[in-house]
Design a protein around this motif. Structure first.
Motif: not given
Lengths: 360, 360
Positions: B20, B29-33, B65, B195, B239-244, B248
């Motif tokens: 992380f 985590f700032s990247l556009s999806h 999700s 998540g 949609i903008t997803p849980n990129t984290v 991971l």
């Protein structure tokens, strides 16, 4: 080090890294979402958000997976037939399309992209059940004044007013007593990693959802407004949620509270003025939104007289990352985020380099 | 330091903290999806998951999700009228209830909690469109053999086989060519913060969804199977997803691949045997599941002859956190996770302290 002035996901708030590490060290992401430890985090985040945005005690706060899910669950839970949509960009259009795909009968009031609305000048039919709008249109950079949006509730007290403020909050200041739902996602104005939608809803929304439940409509299954409410009353979520997002949102709200929300709003406004000023001084770009009253403070769209990639690459040379235009605007617009996480330093640097392209 | 042997959320995989921090430092985590950088992460996670679970190339991987959302979107996208549900616990019941709340006509085959099924001994009506089951029932500790589950596809090749393996994976080994959907959430066997739901689906599911789209049913709006597929083909999410979570998950899969999945499976089996052995030696608890062939390897339920809180507190004295029984079983059961993140050391310690309560 790159700085993200992208309209979301955006620059990550500086406290996120350390707070995540603390949470891991304290076993927070191992907690059951039916445990006292989780409920404490849940309550703490809600309290901080309430304080930050001055949300009245009678408004409920629900956590979902995205703002798009907020649109879906709200429409499922409140619309039997007709929703009315102010459409001036792609996100307002998404709200409209979701209503259609749910088998409702949405009505769209379209204006050209880049334009806004005076909501109260519009006549809305009696049989419309809910009014939907996107208060800050990230695809075009048009921001509607929260007061003018909320005045719709005075004009149409019997209709539910559902407000997408995904990129408006926490800058935009609502009188929540004149709203039925305001929702946002955390990867914009709160500077968090994406994956969490937050919804602030009125009792009328809950009542409407419970009325529609009785009509054997499909109102959102496990994440219906009724289920969300039932669980929120226990400081719990319907399902195992994005605990990272809920936890970090609380921490970022605390940090914003320490700075002071009015200070944040004043500074955000100042930074926006600097950006629009730089745009006006640049030979290569112009404000896409023409009317001053509709110029977004938080997501600023600039039309490009040259290919947008030239502007984007020029700024990237200085480690400033901005967004391209949305969809069909990708080649002839850039979009600049001006959230609380973008610092005066970021904006000063942007304002220095944005106008110099055709000059150098 | 506390160790979580909870059935999910559970102990966080040891690489999560550093990965992380690296991701934050690299602006991930700032990247556009919709950016190349995001698509690289997306592809890398899918590749690692495919390698780990031997998922054939023709199976699609979708990110949602939660596992509960997987249930909903699958049922919306594949069922016009009838779904058939093997129900032997609360999660299988949830699958059934979601079908009902979507206005479908689900059929439930109930057995007592703690019991299992020989799926192929069951006769399923011709007009049933999909067969749903929970391969590892976290609420009861019953695990169905993946081979016996997959044999349903041989018996009913024209019905879609939808498998909840939320707590079965990555231990459970499926022949994915005999499944239509297998889904899980990452806070169980993958040791991640919650998540994110992951769905592995066949082309038949895609085709069925596109057939139902034509029937003007509501098939899942922005997150319909069709939309999920359209975006997954571009290595993107709807949609903008849980990129984290997506990022991971890839890192944890890589770590599992480095250890070797067969080694992980062998060790998981060994640890399970140790736990069941300790349960049999303890005067205070007994295996809730009686038949050996149904005893879960990954989530183990022990009935308590004394109040479960006494057992839970006794183990907590040694920093071992286990789950209470699910819902109505909360006072008379404990549940113990045996995922890859629970180490031999954890299990040895558990096995030492579990039997000693009435003795000391």
């Amino acid at each position: 080090m790159k700085r993200y002035l992208t309209v979301g996901p955006t620059q990550i708030h500086p406290i996120v890294k350390q707070e995540f590490v603390n949470a891991i060290n304290n076993g927070i992401f191992s907690l059951s979402h039916r445990s006292a430890g989780f409920r404490e985090i849940y309550d703490s985040t809600c309290d901080s958000l309430r304080n930050l945005l001055s949300i009245p005690a009678d408004r409920r706060i629900f956590f979902l997976s995205s703002a798009t899910e907020c649109m879906e669950r709200l429409l499922q839970g409140t619309v039997e037939n007709k929703s009315y949509h102010f459409v001036n960009g792609c996100f307002a259009e998404r709200f409209y399309n979701i209503s259609k795909s749910l088998g409702k009968f949405p009505i769209a009031n379209h204006v050209e992209f880049g334009e806004g609305f005076e909501p109260c000048n519009v006549q809305i039919d009696n049989d419309v059940e809910v009014i939907c709008l996107t208060q800050n249109e990230t695809s075009t950079g048009v921001m509607l004044n929260p007061e003018s949006v909320c005045s719709l509730k005075e004009k149409y007290p019997d209709k539910l007013l559902l407000i997408d403020s995904v990129t408006g909050l926490p800058y935009s200041k609502f009188d929540y007593s004149k709203t039925d739902a305001v929702f946002f996602s955390v990867q914009k104005g709160f500077g968090l990693p994406p994956g969490l939608g937050v919804m602030i809803v009125s009792e009328d929304v809950i009542n409407r959802a419970s009325y529609l439940n009785g009509k054997s409509l499909s109102t959102g299954s496990y994440n219906s407004i009724t289920e969300l409410d039932k669980n929120a009353k226990k400081s719990e979520t319907t399902i195992t949620p994005n605990t990272v997002g809920i936890f970090l949102l609380g921490k970022v709200c605390e940090s914003f509270l320490n700075t002071g929300i009015e200070k944040i709003r004043t500074e955000t406004k100042q930074k926006a003025e600097m950006i629009y000023d730089a745009i006006s001084k640049s030979p290569d770009v112009y404000s896409f939104v023409q009317e001053d009253k509709y110029k977004s403070v938080t997501t600023i769209s600039a039309g490009c007289k040259i290919d947008s990639s030239v502007v984007i690459n020029h700024l990237a040379d200085y480690n400033l990352i901005v967004s391209q235009g949305y969809k069909s605007f990708s080649n002839n617009q850039i979009r600049i985020a001006n959230f609380p996480v973008q610092t005066f330093e970021d904006i000063q640097k942007l304002c220095k380099h944005l106008p110099e392209l055709s000059i150098i």
